[in-house]
Design an enzyme around this catalytic site. Structure first.
Site, short mmCIF file in Angstrom:
data_model
loop_
_atom_site.label_atom_id
_atom_site.label_comp_id
_atom_site.label_asym_id
_atom_site.label_seq_id
_atom_site.Cartn_x
_atom_site.Cartn_y
_atom_site.Cartn_z
N LYS A 1 0.87 -1.17 0.00
CA LYS A 1 0.00 0.00 0.00
C LYS A 1 0.91 1.22 0.00
O LYS A 1 2.02 1.18 0.54
CB LYS A 1 -0.87 0.01 1.26
CG LYS A 1 -2.11 0.85 1.15
CD LYS A 1 -3.29 0.05 0.64
CE LYS A 1 -4.53 0.90 0.53
NZ LYS A 1 -5.71 0.14 0.14
N VAL B 1 -20.03 1.59 -3.30
CA VAL B 1 -20.30 0.16 -3.08
C VAL B 1 -21.73 -0.06 -2.59
O VAL B 1 -22.46 -0.91 -3.10
CB VAL B 1 -19.31 -0.45 -2.06
CG1 VAL B 1 -19.62 -1.92 -1.84
CG2 VAL B 1 -17.87 -0.28 -2.53
N GLY B 2 -22.13 0.73 -1.58
CA GLY B 2 -23.42 0.51 -0.93
C GLY B 2 -24.59 0.55 -1.91
O GLY B 2 -25.51 -0.27 -1.83
N1 LIG Z 1 -14.73 0.83 -3.58
C1 LIG Z 1 -14.22 -0.37 -3.43
O1 LIG Z 1 -13.98 -1.08 -4.39
C2 LIG Z 1 -13.94 -0.90 -2.05
C3 LIG Z 1 -13.24 -2.11 -1.93
C4 LIG Z 1 -13.02 -2.65 -0.67
C5 LIG Z 1 -13.46 -1.96 0.45
N2 LIG Z 1 -14.11 -0.76 0.31
C6 LIG Z 1 -14.56 -0.09 1.53
O2 LIG Z 1 -15.98 0.02 1.50
C7 LIG Z 1 -16.38 1.23 2.12
C8 LIG Z 1 -17.22 2.04 1.13
O3 LIG Z 1 -16.45 2.32 -0.01
P1 LIG Z 1 -17.01 3.22 -1.20
O4 LIG Z 1 -16.05 3.07 -2.32
O5 LIG Z 1 -18.45 2.92 -1.41
O6 LIG Z 1 -16.83 4.66 -0.56
P2 LIG Z 1 -17.75 5.95 -0.82
O7 LIG Z 1 -16.99 7.08 -0.23
O8 LIG Z 1 -18.21 6.01 -2.22
O9 LIG Z 1 -19.06 5.65 0.08
C9 LIG Z 1 -19.09 5.75 1.46
C10 LIG Z 1 -20.43 6.36 1.83
O10 LIG Z 1 -20.54 6.37 3.25
C11 LIG Z 1 -21.10 7.59 3.63
N3 LIG Z 1 -20.74 7.86 5.03
C12 LIG Z 1 -19.60 8.36 5.52
N4 LIG Z 1 -19.66 8.45 6.86
C13 LIG Z 1 -20.88 7.97 7.22
C14 LIG Z 1 -21.54 7.80 8.46
N5 LIG Z 1 -20.94 8.12 9.61
N6 LIG Z 1 -22.78 7.28 8.45
C15 LIG Z 1 -23.40 6.96 7.29
N7 LIG Z 1 -22.82 7.09 6.08
C16 LIG Z 1 -21.58 7.60 6.05
C17 LIG Z 1 -20.57 8.61 2.66
O11 LIG Z 1 -21.37 9.76 2.58
C18 LIG Z 1 -20.57 7.81 1.36
O12 LIG Z 1 -21.79 7.96 0.64
C19 LIG Z 1 -15.09 1.92 2.56
O13 LIG Z 1 -14.83 1.57 3.90
C20 LIG Z 1 -14.04 1.32 1.66
O14 LIG Z 1 -12.77 1.34 2.26
C21 LIG Z 1 -14.37 -0.24 -0.91
#
Ligand SMILES: NC(=O)c1ccc[n+]([C@@H]2O[C@H](COP(=O)([O-])OP(=O)(O)OC[C@H]3O[C@@H](n4cnc5c(N)ncnc54)[C@H](O)[C@@H]3O)[C@@H](O)[C@H]2O)c1
Length: 363
Positions: free
Chosen positions: A86, A190-191
């Site tokens: 990383k 992701v969500g």
């Molecule tokens: N994108 C990937 O491919 C990937 C891969 C592995 C792990 N992850 C992990 O998955 C998670 C989400 O990744 P992502 O790419 O969707 O990120 P993202 O930033 O697109 O989405 C995260 C969402 O969470 C919301 N959020 C932040 N704080 C919050 C809180 N306290 N309560 C409710 N919502 C809140 C944000 O507004 C945002 O919409 C992260 O922890 C990331 O490290 C992502």
């Protein structure tokens, strides 16, 4: 010239498990980067570059060391021939990021000669990888226009869904979320994809996000999705599954006190707030699908790019997260340990057993 003074940062102590830590400095562009290579036992280290305004070099170093270690375990458990690495770039990406900084960084990564492959992470995007790739052969996660895999959240969400199906099978006997209520905290990249899989599978979905437009766009696509005001409200509501998809540390003592869900399975990295909480989850009868086991779909997606990206091939591999999660639960039962410990054991076993083969002499 001002001389260096001794500080209390013990790189060798902090990184005792790591193979290599590289500091990259280019004052002309403002580049200050640290590349941490935890292990190349299974292949070249792969992991994203986080561009973040760390409060101190020490914080940046600790993050790089922890994140690179996590990548070794994630790649090993996902069955990839990759090690863990990383990188962090210290600074505010909105102010500091420039073509020249990214290309300077690319030249440093190139100098590692393939021991480390970079990709996107917090604060870096596929377009940035395209810039880095102009100076460096060891880049993945580029834009589709440049032969890249594009947005890795697609297969991350798909993989989380596969892991959740395996958890549902373990708890309720059937690998489906149909008829269950799933709470998704964080409907970002992701969500929101995860919500689609859940709706298509017949689940009821409750969401929350601090960013209102993200909730609105999910509700516009799926009006049947219920939105609640906060993560606190979400975890305290009647849920069968809780899917943390925002930040790390989602599973804390406070959350455990109120959580009614029987399964925790989400995309966020480092969900367990402190060591020992995996045991508390088990004592409360909650099945935890280990984060790095179920969220490896994105890594699988960018790793596939190294072979010339095929979405079908990457998706097929991400489908395997269902079986891998099952294996984790089976080992947890056999060894009498929580799934988080079982996942570590499986990853360590593969690093040891497959990594050893690389010592065989081949002409
Ligand atoms: N994108 C990937 O491919 C990937 C891969 C592995 C792990 N992850 C992990 O998955 C998670 C989400 O990744 P992502 O790419 O969707 O990120 P993202 O930033 O697109 O989405 C995260 C969402 O969470 C919301 N959020 C932040 N704080 C919050 C809180 N306290 N309560 C409710 N919502 C809140 C944000 O507004 C945002 O919409 C992260 O922890 C990331 O490290 C992502």
């Amino acid at each position: 010239m001002s001389g260096a003074t001794s500080a209390d940062v013990d790189v060798f102590g902090l990184g005792a498990e790591h193979e290599q830590v590289v500091f990259c400095n280019d004052p002309a562009t403002g580049l200050k980067a640290i590349v941490a290579i935890h292990s190349t036992a299974l292949g070249p280290a792969l992991g994203g570059t986080r561009f973040y305004p760390y409060a101190s070099t020490n914080d940046a170093l600790v993050d790089a060391l922890n994140l690179s270690r996590g990548m070794s375990y994630k790649a090993a458990l996902a069955g990839l021939d990759l090690g863990g690495g990383k990188a962090v770039i210290i600074g505010d990406p909105t102010r500091l990021k420039s073509e020249s900084l990214l290309r300077a960084y690319g030249r440093f990564v190139q100098s590692l000669n393939g021991r480390y492959f970079t990709a996107c992470d917090v604060g870096t995007y596929s377009e940035d990888m395209d810039h880095i790739a102009r100076e460096c052969d060891f880049v993945t996660g580029r834009t589709v226009a440049h032969g890249g895999a594009g947005d890795s959240s697609v297969l991350t969400a798909y993989g989380v869904f596969q892991g959740m199906r395996a958890a549902a099978e373990q708890v309720w006997g059937e690998p489906t979320l149909a008829g269950r209520t799933v709470g998704v905290a964080g409907v970002g990249k992701v969500g929101r994809h995860l919500v689609r899989h859940l709706i298509e599978d017949g689940a009821s979905v409750v969401v929350t996000d601090v960013h209102a437009p993200s909730v609105e766009s999910v509700r516009a696509a799926y009006p049947q999705v219920v939105a609640v005001a906060s993560t606190d409200e979400l975890v305290a509501s009647e849920l069968d599954v809780y899917a943390p998809c925002a930040l790390g540390g989602a599973i804390s003592d406070e959350v455990l006190e109120v959580l009614s869900a029987k399964i925790v399975c989400g995309a966020a990295n480092n969900q367990l707030a402190h060591p020992g909480i995996e045991k508390q989850l088990e004592e409360r009868g909650i099945l935890y699908a280990p984060d790095y086991c179920v969220n490896s779909g994105g890594l699988i997606q960018v790793a596939d790019e190294l072979e010339g990206f095929s979405f079908e091939r990457a998706q097929q591999r991400a489908t395997g997260i269902f079986d891998t999660t099952r294996r984790v639960f089976a080992l947890a039962r056999a060894d009498g340990v929580p799934p988080a410990i079982a996942a570590d054991r499986l990853a360590e076993r593969r690093m040891r057993e497959v990594g050893r083969l690389r010592g065989f002499y081949l002409r």
